[in-house]
Scaffold this motif. Structure first.
Motif, PDB file in Angstrom:
ATOM      1  N   THR A 291       2.516  35.066  69.724  1.00  0.00           N
ATOM      2  CA  THR A 291       2.262  33.979  68.784  1.00  0.00           C
ATOM      3  C   THR A 291       3.389  33.823  67.768  1.00  0.00           C
ATOM      4  O   THR A 291       3.789  32.701  67.433  1.00  0.00           O
ATOM      5  CB  THR A 291       0.943  34.235  68.035  1.00  0.00           C
ATOM      6  OG1 THR A 291      -0.105  34.345  68.989  1.00  0.00           O
ATOM      7  CG2 THR A 291       0.635  33.095  67.073  1.00  0.00           C
TER       8      THR A 291
ATOM      9  N   TYR B 265       6.131  31.713  69.032  1.00  0.00           N
ATOM     10  CA  TYR B 265       5.778  30.290  68.999  1.00  0.00           C
ATOM     11  C   TYR B 265       5.913  29.735  67.580  1.00  0.00           C
ATOM     12  O   TYR B 265       6.287  28.580  67.378  1.00  0.00           O
ATOM     13  CB  TYR B 265       4.334  30.078  69.460  1.00  0.00           C
ATOM     14  CG  TYR B 265       4.051  30.430  70.903  1.00  0.00           C
ATOM     15  CD1 TYR B 265       4.960  30.121  71.910  1.00  0.00           C
ATOM     16  CD2 TYR B 265       2.863  31.053  71.257  1.00  0.00           C
ATOM     17  CE1 TYR B 265       4.685  30.444  73.232  1.00  0.00           C
ATOM     18  CE2 TYR B 265       2.577  31.366  72.571  1.00  0.00           C
ATOM     19  CZ  TYR B 265       3.498  31.068  73.561  1.00  0.00           C
ATOM     20  OH  TYR B 265       3.228  31.370  74.858  1.00  0.00           O
ATOM     21  N   GLN B 266       5.553  30.564  66.620  1.00  0.00           N
ATOM     22  CA  GLN B 266       5.617  30.108  65.223  1.00  0.00           C
ATOM     23  C   GLN B 266       7.057  30.056  64.714  1.00  0.00           C
ATOM     24  O   GLN B 266       7.423  29.145  63.974  1.00  0.00           O
ATOM     25  CB  GLN B 266       4.763  31.030  64.348  1.00  0.00           C
ATOM     26  CG  GLN B 266       3.282  30.909  64.662  1.00  0.00           C
ATOM     27  CD  GLN B 266       2.448  31.996  64.026  1.00  0.00           C
ATOM     28  OE1 GLN B 266       2.888  33.121  63.841  1.00  0.00           O
ATOM     29  NE2 GLN B 266       1.201  31.665  63.690  1.00  0.00           N
TER      30      GLN B 266
ATOM     31  N   PRO C 213       9.199  27.118  67.788  1.00  0.00           N
ATOM     32  CA  PRO C 213       8.166  26.444  68.592  1.00  0.00           C
ATOM     33  C   PRO C 213       8.679  25.892  69.914  1.00  0.00           C
ATOM     34  O   PRO C 213       7.944  25.880  70.896  1.00  0.00           O
ATOM     35  CB  PRO C 213       7.704  25.313  67.673  1.00  0.00           C
ATOM     36  CG  PRO C 213       8.032  25.757  66.301  1.00  0.00           C
ATOM     37  CD  PRO C 213       9.282  26.575  66.430  1.00  0.00           C
ATOM     38  N   ASP C 214       9.915  25.430  69.960  1.00  0.00           N
ATOM     39  CA  ASP C 214      10.397  24.827  71.203  1.00  0.00           C
ATOM     40  C   ASP C 214      11.173  25.807  72.076  1.00  0.00           C
ATOM     41  O   ASP C 214      11.850  25.398  73.017  1.00  0.00           O
ATOM     42  CB  ASP C 214      11.240  23.587  70.916  1.00  0.00           C
ATOM     43  CG  ASP C 214      12.427  23.907  70.027  1.00  0.00           C
ATOM     44  OD1 ASP C 214      12.430  24.982  69.402  1.00  0.00           O
ATOM     45  OD2 ASP C 214      13.353  23.081  69.956  1.00  0.00           O
TER      46      ASP C 214
ATOM     47  N   HIS D 293      11.055  28.573  74.898  1.00  0.00           N
ATOM     48  CA  HIS D 293      10.177  29.146  75.914  1.00  0.00           C
ATOM     49  C   HIS D 293      10.993  30.036  76.846  1.00  0.00           C
ATOM     50  O   HIS D 293      12.152  29.753  77.143  1.00  0.00           O
ATOM     51  CB  HIS D 293       9.462  28.040  76.696  1.00  0.00           C
ATOM     52  CG  HIS D 293       8.458  27.316  75.861  1.00  0.00           C
ATOM     53  ND1 HIS D 293       8.683  26.052  75.356  1.00  0.00           N
ATOM     54  CD2 HIS D 293       7.235  27.690  75.396  1.00  0.00           C
ATOM     55  CE1 HIS D 293       7.642  25.683  74.622  1.00  0.00           C
ATOM     56  NE2 HIS D 293       6.758  26.644  74.633  1.00  0.00           N
TER      57      HIS D 293
ATOM     58  N   ASN E   9      -5.081  31.936  66.541  1.00  0.00           N
ATOM     59  CA  ASN E   9      -4.010  31.175  67.190  1.00  0.00           C
ATOM     60  C   ASN E   9      -4.280  30.902  68.663  1.00  0.00           C
ATOM     61  O   ASN E   9      -3.363  30.639  69.427  1.00  0.00           O
ATOM     62  CB  ASN E   9      -2.689  31.925  67.010  1.00  0.00           C
ATOM     63  CG  ASN E   9      -2.241  31.926  65.565  1.00  0.00           C
ATOM     64  OD1 ASN E   9      -2.009  30.880  64.985  1.00  0.00           O
ATOM     65  ND2 ASN E   9      -2.150  33.107  64.976  1.00  0.00           N
TER      66      ASN E   9
ATOM     67  N   LEU F 264      -2.954  27.460  69.716  1.00  0.00           N
ATOM     68  CA  LEU F 264      -1.491  27.423  69.771  1.00  0.00           C
ATOM     69  C   LEU F 264      -0.985  28.098  71.045  1.00  0.00           C
ATOM     70  O   LEU F 264      -0.141  27.559  71.763  1.00  0.00           O
ATOM     71  CB  LEU F 264      -0.901  28.108  68.539  1.00  0.00           C
ATOM     72  CG  LEU F 264       0.624  28.154  68.476  1.00  0.00           C
ATOM     73  CD1 LEU F 264       1.203  26.763  68.285  1.00  0.00           C
ATOM     74  CD2 LEU F 264       1.096  29.089  67.363  1.00  0.00           C
ATOM     75  N   ARG F 265      -1.524  29.292  71.316  1.00  0.00           N
ATOM     76  CA  ARG F 265      -1.084  30.010  72.522  1.00  0.00           C
ATOM     77  C   ARG F 265      -1.424  29.227  73.786  1.00  0.00           C
ATOM     78  O   ARG F 265      -0.613  29.112  74.709  1.00  0.00           O
ATOM     79  CB  ARG F 265      -1.742  31.401  72.576  1.00  0.00           C
ATOM     80  CG  ARG F 265      -1.096  32.434  71.707  1.00  0.00           C
ATOM     81  CD  ARG F 265      -1.614  33.829  72.057  1.00  0.00           C
ATOM     82  NE  ARG F 265      -3.041  33.945  71.809  1.00  0.00           N
ATOM     83  CZ  ARG F 265      -3.569  34.284  70.642  1.00  0.00           C
ATOM     84  NH1 ARG F 265      -2.778  34.543  69.627  1.00  0.00           N
ATOM     85  NH2 ARG F 265      -4.867  34.381  70.486  1.00  0.00           N
TER      86      ARG F 265
ATOM     87  N   HIS G 187       0.854  26.296  74.382  1.00  0.00           N
ATOM     88  CA  HIS G 187       2.178  26.696  74.864  1.00  0.00           C
ATOM     89  C   HIS G 187       2.137  27.107  76.331  1.00  0.00           C
ATOM     90  O   HIS G 187       2.977  26.679  77.126  1.00  0.00           O
ATOM     91  CB  HIS G 187       2.745  27.837  74.009  1.00  0.00           C
ATOM     92  CG  HIS G 187       3.462  27.354  72.786  1.00  0.00           C
ATOM     93  ND1 HIS G 187       4.765  26.924  72.813  1.00  0.00           N
ATOM     94  CD2 HIS G 187       3.056  27.229  71.505  1.00  0.00           C
ATOM     95  CE1 HIS G 187       5.133  26.545  71.599  1.00  0.00           C
ATOM     96  NE2 HIS G 187       4.107  26.724  70.781  1.00  0.00           N
TER      97      HIS G 187
ATOM     98  N   ALA H 212       5.348  24.863  77.496  1.00  0.00           N
ATOM     99  CA  ALA H 212       6.450  25.586  78.133  1.00  0.00           C
ATOM    100  C   ALA H 212       7.095  24.748  79.231  1.00  0.00           C
ATOM    101  O   ALA H 212       8.275  24.944  79.558  1.00  0.00           O
ATOM    102  CB  ALA H 212       5.943  26.910  78.707  1.00  0.00           C
TER     103      ALA H 212
ATOM    104  N   GLN I 218       2.434  24.078  63.171  1.00  0.00           N
ATOM    105  CA  GLN I 218       3.235  24.865  64.119  1.00  0.00           C
ATOM    106  C   GLN I 218       3.629  24.064  65.360  1.00  0.00           C
ATOM    107  O   GLN I 218       4.121  24.632  66.327  1.00  0.00           O
ATOM    108  CB  GLN I 218       2.441  26.113  64.506  1.00  0.00           C
ATOM    109  CG  GLN I 218       2.258  27.042  63.321  1.00  0.00           C
ATOM    110  CD  GLN I 218       1.169  28.073  63.529  1.00  0.00           C
ATOM    111  OE1 GLN I 218       0.523  28.107  64.557  1.00  0.00           O
ATOM    112  NE2 GLN I 218       0.965  28.920  62.535  1.00  0.00           N
TER     113      GLN I 218
ATOM    114  N   ALA J  73       5.642  21.258  65.222  1.00  0.00           N
ATOM    115  CA  ALA J  73       6.608  20.295  64.686  1.00  0.00           C
ATOM    116  C   ALA J  73       7.448  19.582  65.748  1.00  0.00           C
ATOM    117  O   ALA J  73       7.750  18.398  65.588  1.00  0.00           O
ATOM    118  CB  ALA J  73       7.508  20.981  63.662  1.00  0.00           C
ATOM    119  N   PRO J  74       7.834  20.231  66.837  1.00  0.00           N
ATOM    120  CA  PRO J  74       8.707  19.520  67.776  1.00  0.00           C
ATOM    121  C   PRO J  74       8.021  18.403  68.558  1.00  0.00           C
ATOM    122  O   PRO J  74       8.705  17.628  69.220  1.00  0.00           O
ATOM    123  CB  PRO J  74       9.167  20.626  68.741  1.00  0.00           C
ATOM    124  CG  PRO J  74       8.954  21.900  68.009  1.00  0.00           C
ATOM    125  CD  PRO J  74       7.748  21.659  67.167  1.00  0.00           C
ATOM    126  N   TRP J  75       6.706  18.307  68.504  1.00  0.00           N
ATOM    127  CA  TRP J  75       6.011  17.341  69.343  1.00  0.00           C
ATOM    128  C   TRP J  75       5.245  16.328  68.486  1.00  0.00           C
ATOM    129  O   TRP J  75       4.632  16.709  67.482  1.00  0.00           O
ATOM    130  CB  TRP J  75       5.032  18.063  70.269  1.00  0.00           C
ATOM    131  CG  TRP J  75       5.738  19.034  71.148  1.00  0.00           C
ATOM    132  CD1 TRP J  75       6.378  18.770  72.319  1.00  0.00           C
ATOM    133  CD2 TRP J  75       5.927  20.448  70.903  1.00  0.00           C
ATOM    134  NE1 TRP J  75       6.949  19.914  72.823  1.00  0.00           N
ATOM    135  CE2 TRP J  75       6.693  20.955  71.985  1.00  0.00           C
ATOM    136  CE3 TRP J  75       5.533  21.322  69.888  1.00  0.00           C
ATOM    137  CZ2 TRP J  75       7.066  22.292  72.072  1.00  0.00           C
ATOM    138  CZ3 TRP J  75       5.901  22.640  69.979  1.00  0.00           C
ATOM    139  CH2 TRP J  75       6.664  23.120  71.057  1.00  0.00           C
TER     140      TRP J  75
END
Lengths: 306, 423
Positions: free
Chosen positions: A267, A270-271, A274-275, A277, B289, B292-293, B296, B301, B333, B335-337
């Motif tokens: 996590t 990701y925090q 965030p982008d 991977h 979270n 969030l996980r 992703h 991803a 968390q 922000a990019p999207w």
């Protein structure tokens, strides 16, 4: 648990000094910095032998105030008390140099071996209580730099790393690939049921670049969050050969490891980014296979395969 | 005393206001005091600053026994003065007693001789004894307010827990008369016991929640369904039908976390073992979270140009509050999207995000998104037709941690439906 001093990742250091640039991980970091267009000074043993009596002076002479420094030099894996002390000596040389010529940002490449064995799922907040000399070595070096180097400090703790240039032959993807390439069966211990996280060395380097660009301080694990059994890894590697390599269970050389599985909760990655991977393990193993084959000027046919 | 005692509540936030209205509903003349004249003026006009089921009706019904004041003079006529402001906490779970201390000082200075002063706000053990005065003993009473059920809890409490410096002595008659009007057991105890009782209750609740969250996560990996297990547990008398066994995104809200932080801090100060409480906090941080996980691993991803939808911004349903909101934490968390959001009462501007847009309906928030996340279990979301969502969305992924949607219908609509506690 990273804190960014530059949230948009726009920092562009004048230069980054990579101490330990000749090694498997260090050279990948140098490549990653080069790809990112960041001026890099690669310091390998030829430039500074960190075990020499004058190591601190030599390293200091290479530094200028405001350098970003990545310290990745290590004799790894450290399995003996002598190797432990060797690694601490190297870290001490670095710490003395960094105290004299403070970097603007210091990154230390550590290891997930610092964590207590029963922390599943491991996070950056898991207790640091290593059960191996290798883990203790990294924990001690982290402490040395955190305490003595006068610089904003970040630690990256990778798990098991794989890559085309990996010189180590330890149990895992690299050994499996070499076994298959030699025409031998891939041997797994027992049923190969232990599950571990494996990260591509290029992803470790990409994280280092991100941490530099964000001026990150704190701790981050370089782990994918996906733990795969050695059985499955062996079959992934085997499938990259034509025909597929044979996977052969063999008796364990010793008792089954007390750390049967290790999982990570990513996590905080990701925090922090965030982008970002990670490359998935099957993709990474296939890429490495292609890279090795290309470097050897060979196809993906096993030696001895008919 | 023949007449009923007059009651005062100091601090007209959630706890004090609901408690004052409950006191009036039991027939007591009640003064609601606050240092904010504007708030007092609004209360006098019947404008209540909190939303609670039944509160407005109860307020109007017993309005004649309620008065509000921003000056302390009316407090001198009261027999029991409850000091009851909500106590704010910081991110580390530390309580800020500034307002409570100020109101307590004001109560002590305003109360007539013989009046009883009771601290009702939640405090850490030791607070009340540290402020005892020789000439005027202070009492501590445990509050058991539950957001969304505050009126029910204030008018029909299960019991009163009252701390005093010497519990072997009877409670002051005015306080006993007041409490007996509620028709529930009264449990006198030491000050420290009462202060710790509130924390003990919350630790038991957190234990249940953590059991549910721990085993729900396991369900997600082994083919089990926690929603089949929890009802069976509730029929066990040793566990009980009201046990907190619904899986969630950690332990919601800040009050429970404040109590865990208090126990850990006290255990560190006194050398007692509190590993269990640390485990509660660790598990909560892990489960918080989940969305969030899952986003992703299931989408982001592989799809860097993803568009996301979030339903619900408040920290729970039926409230305006966004404090400790899991929805806002999630959006921060991402922000990019680009994110499209809809909440029945809160505007999109509450979210800190560089590319957030507000929608006028849940369906609009779902339009052309690759994933939809239901972060607050508002009742209106329950009537959403998964087939309509599937028609509006570009992708298939729906995260519904609280099982607001009809899961079977979602699967029938070929949505990639994911919730807590089931594989």
């Amino acid at each position: 648990m990273l804190t960014h001093t530059q949230s948009d990742g726009s920092l562009t250091p004048d230069r980054v000094v990579v101490v330990g640039a000749g090694g498997f991980v260090g050279s990948a970091i140098v490549n990653g910095l080069g790809t990112a267009g960041i001026p890099t000074v690669a310091v390998a043993r030829a430039q500074v032998d960190l075990l020499a009596a004058d190591a601190s002076e030599k390293l200091s002479a290479l530094l200028v105030p405001g350098d970003v420094v990545v310290f990745v030099s290590a004799v790894a894996p450290a399995k003996t008390s002598a190797q432990l002390l060797t690694n601490l000596t190297m870290a001490r040389a670095g710490a003395v140099a960094f105290a004299g010529v403070p970097p603007s940002h210091l990154l230390y490449i550590s290891s997930d071996a610092v964590y207590v064995d029963d922390a599943n799922p491991v996070t950056e907040a898991s207790p640091v209580a290593p059960s191996t000399i290798h883990g203790m070595m990294h924990a001690a070096r982290e402490l040395i730099f955190r305490t003595e180097a006068r610089a904003p400090f970040a630690v990256l703790r990778p798990t098991l790393i794989y890559g085309a240039a990996d010189p180590h032959g330890g149990y895992g993807p690299n050994r499996f690939r070499r076994q298959a390439a030699s025409g031998d069966p891939i041997t797994i211990f027992g049923e190969g049921e232990e599950r571990r996280d494996h990260v591509a060395v290029e992803d470790v380097a990409r994280l280092v670049v991100r941490m530099i660009r964000h001026g990150s301080v704190g701790v981050l694990n370089a782990v994918t969050g996906v733990s795969t059994s050695f059985h499955d890894i062996a079959h992934m590697v085997a499938a990259n050969f034509t025909p597929a390599a044979v996977v052969q269970p063999v008796s364990r050389p010793g008792p089954r490891p007390h750390l049967l599985h290790r999982f990570f909760d990513i996590t905080s990655c990701y925090q922090a980014f965030p982008d970002f991977h990670f490359e998935r393990l099957p993709d990474g193993l296939a890429r490495v296979h292609r890279e090795v084959a290309a470097a050897n000027g060979k196809g993906t046919v096993r030696v001895g395969a008919s | 005393m023949n007449r009923l005692p007059a009651i005062a509540y100091l601090g007209m936030t959630h706890l004090g206001l609901c408690s004052a209205v409950a006191a009036a509903s039991k027939g007591f003349t009640t003064v609601g005091f606050d240092t904010d004249p504007g708030l007092v003026a609004r209360l006098e006009k019947g404008e209540l600053p909190v939303v609670e089921p039944g509160l407005d009706a109860l307020f109007q019904e017993h309005r004649s026994r309620l008065s509000f004041a921003a000056d302390s003079a009316p407090l001198g006529a009261c027999d029991v003065l409850y000091v009851a402001p909500d106590v704010p906490t910081d991110d580390a779970g530390q309580s800020d007693y500034t307002t409570l201390d100020r109101l307590l000082t004001l109560a002590v200075g305003s109360a007539r001789p013989g009046a009883t002063i009771v601290v009702l706000s939640q405090v850490a053990p030791g607070y009340t004894r540290a402020r005892q005065l020789p000439e005027r003993p202070l009492y501590y009473q445990v509050e058991t307010l539950v957001f969304g059920r505050a009126v029910e809890r204030a008018t029909s409490p299960e019991r009163f827990m009252v701390g005093s410096s010497d519990p072997s002595k009877p409670l002051p008659p005015v306080l006993r008369t007041y409490l007996e009007a509620f028709g529930c057991p009264i449990l006198p105890m030491r000050l420290e016991s009462a202060e710790l009782a509130k924390i003990s209750i919350n630790c038991c609740l957190v234990a249940s929640i953590t059991v549910a969250n721990t085993l729900a996560e396991l369900c997600e990996s082994i083919g089990a369904d926690w929603s089949e297990i929890a009802p069976a547990l509730k029929l066990d008398k040793r566990i009980g039908q009201f046990a907190y066994l619904s899986p969630g995104l950690g332990i919601a809200g800040g009050n429970l976390e404040r109590d865990l932080a208090t126990v850990i801090r006290m255990s560190e100060g006194h050398g007692t073992e509190a590993g269990l409480v640390r485990a509660f906090a660790r598990n909560s941080a892990h489960r918080r979270n989940w969305a969030l996980r899952t986003l992703h691993t299931a989408l982001l991803a592989d799809k860097p140009d993803a568009r996301l939808g979030v339903l619900g911004l408040t920290y729970k349903e039926d409230t305006h509050s966004v404090k400790n909101s899991p929805a806002l934490a999630l959006i921060r968390q991402l922000a990019p999207w680009p994110v499209q959001v809809y909440d029945p009462v809160v505007q999109a501007s509450a979210a800190r995000h560089p590319a957030v847009t507000g929608a006028h309906s849940a369906l609009e928030a779902a339009r052309d998104v690759d994933a939809l996340v239901v972060m607050t279990p508002w009742a209106e979301f329950r009537s959403l037709d998964p087939a309509a969502l599937a028609g509006a969305m570009r992708g298939r992924l729906v995260l519904d941690p609280f099982r607001v949607l009809d899961g079977r219908a979602a699967l029938a609509a070929r949505l990639d439906y994911r919730t807590l506690g089931v594989s």
